[in-house]
Write a protein that holds these residues in place. Structure first.
Motif, PDB file in Angstrom:
ATOM      1  N   VAL A 140       0.840  -1.202   0.000  1.00 24.08           N
ATOM      2  CA  VAL A 140       0.000   0.000   0.000  1.00 24.08           C
ATOM      3  C   VAL A 140       0.870   1.246   0.000  1.00 24.08           C
ATOM      4  O   VAL A 140       0.585   2.214  -0.729  1.00 24.08           O
ATOM      5  CB  VAL A 140      -0.960  -0.014   1.210  1.00 24.08           C
ATOM      6  N   VAL A 141       1.930   1.256   0.782  1.00 25.90           N
ATOM      7  CA  VAL A 141       2.851   2.400   0.824  1.00 25.90           C
ATOM      8  C   VAL A 141       3.415   2.683  -0.563  1.00 25.90           C
ATOM      9  O   VAL A 141       3.544   3.845  -0.989  1.00 25.90           O
ATOM     10  CB  VAL A 141       3.983   2.145   1.833  1.00 25.90           C
ATOM     11  N   GLU A 142       3.736   1.625  -1.294  1.00 32.03           N
ATOM     12  CA  GLU A 142       4.313   1.792  -2.626  1.00 32.03           C
ATOM     13  C   GLU A 142       3.359   2.526  -3.568  1.00 32.03           C
ATOM     14  O   GLU A 142       3.792   3.303  -4.425  1.00 32.03           O
ATOM     15  CB  GLU A 142       4.681   0.427  -3.209  1.00 32.03           C
ATOM     16  N   LEU A 143       2.059   2.301  -3.418  1.00 33.13           N
ATOM     17  CA  LEU A 143       1.069   2.938  -4.288  1.00 33.13           C
ATOM     18  C   LEU A 143       0.659   4.327  -3.813  1.00 33.13           C
ATOM     19  O   LEU A 143       0.147   5.125  -4.596  1.00 33.13           O
ATOM     20  CB  LEU A 143      -0.186   2.065  -4.383  1.00 33.13           C
ATOM     21  N   ALA A 144       0.848   4.608  -2.528  1.00 28.55           N
ATOM     22  CA  ALA A 144       0.280   5.808  -1.923  1.00 28.55           C
ATOM     23  C   ALA A 144       0.999   7.077  -2.352  1.00 28.55           C
ATOM     24  O   ALA A 144       2.209   7.091  -2.577  1.00 28.55           O
ATOM     25  CB  ALA A 144       0.310   5.683  -0.402  1.00 28.55           C
ATOM     26  N   ALA A 145       0.229   8.164  -2.402  1.00 33.12           N
ATOM     27  CA  ALA A 145       0.816   9.480  -2.676  1.00 33.12           C
ATOM     28  C   ALA A 145       1.440  10.077  -1.423  1.00 33.12           C
ATOM     29  O   ALA A 145       2.330  10.920  -1.506  1.00 33.12           O
ATOM     30  CB  ALA A 145      -0.250  10.420  -3.223  1.00 33.12           C
TER      31      ALA A 145
END
Length: 223
Positions: free
Chosen positions: A183-188
């Motif tokens: 999720v961190v990888e996708l988050a802005a």
């Protein structure tokens, strides 16, 4: 000003844990709660087995007992205040969770405009395949946006785990809250801490066109 939409996950995002753990703890069987959570994460138990076990622990408990479990749960600091600020700005807050809707919908009493969850009811037979899916999070968000005329650019999502991946892949404005690496990888933007107001502040920066990266507990910005 165009309307804006804030989409919150519940377990791990607004709640520092999971509704199933809070319910089984309240009803005196936390060991079962931890066991089914671990088995579900490992893929060793089906969704239907998970829900049936939870329903068996809770039995036909009255609403007052569920209210007590809700009030006693480990909520992030500032949940009602965050919803109140969103309402005061004329914006919309919804909660979309895989947890039972009989638990999630109590967040409407704290100011959420709409809530969505897995369609379970205590004291009623389990209907197979009722789990609210990751794809459904996207579908619900799109439906709410369409109903209110809200553009994707005016929507921000807050989440932490694999059920949020599809929504995070879809939206530009996303805040990972105490989240898994995927999720961190996708988050802005990324938040680590226990005050949802600080994660919400990152969401507001994204909507304003700023580019926050990370925030840990202790951000002095308050609503």
């Amino acid at each position: 000003m165009a309307p804006r939409l804030h989409v919150f996950d519940m377990d791990g995002t607004l709640l520092r844990g999971a509704a199933a753990l809070e319910l089984t703890r309240h009803f005196g069987d936390p060991e079962t709660g931890h066991a089914i959570e671990a088995r579900w994460i490992a893929g060793d138990i089906s969704d239907d087995e998970f829900w049936q076990t939870l329903l068996d622990v809770c039995g036909d408990a009255p609403a007052e007992e569920v209210d007590a479990a809700f009030r006693g749960a480990a909520w992030m600091t500032g949940v009602p205040e965050t919803f109140a600020d969103i309402r005061a700005r004329g914006e919309i807050a919804i909660v979309v969770s895989q947890s039972p809707h009989f638990f999630v919908r109590r967040l409407e009493d704290w100011g959420a405009h709409e809530t969505y969850g897995t369609d379970l009811e205590l004291g009623r037979p389990l209907r197979p395949g009722v789990t609210l899916s990751a794809a459904a999070k996207v579908e619900i968000t799109d439906a709410v946006r369409a109903r209110h005329g809200i553009a994707e650019a005016d929507c921000v999502a807050y989440g932490d785990s694999r059920s949020d991946l599809a929504l995070f892949a879809r939206l530009r404005h996303t805040v990972a809250v105490n989240a898994t690496p995927a999720v961190v990888e996708l988050a802005a933007a990324t938040y680590e801490g226990t005050d949802i107001r600080e994660a919400y502040a990152l969401g507001r920066e994204l909507l304003a066109g700023d580019r926050p990266q990370t925030s840990s507990g202790g951000n002095k910005n308050r609503l």
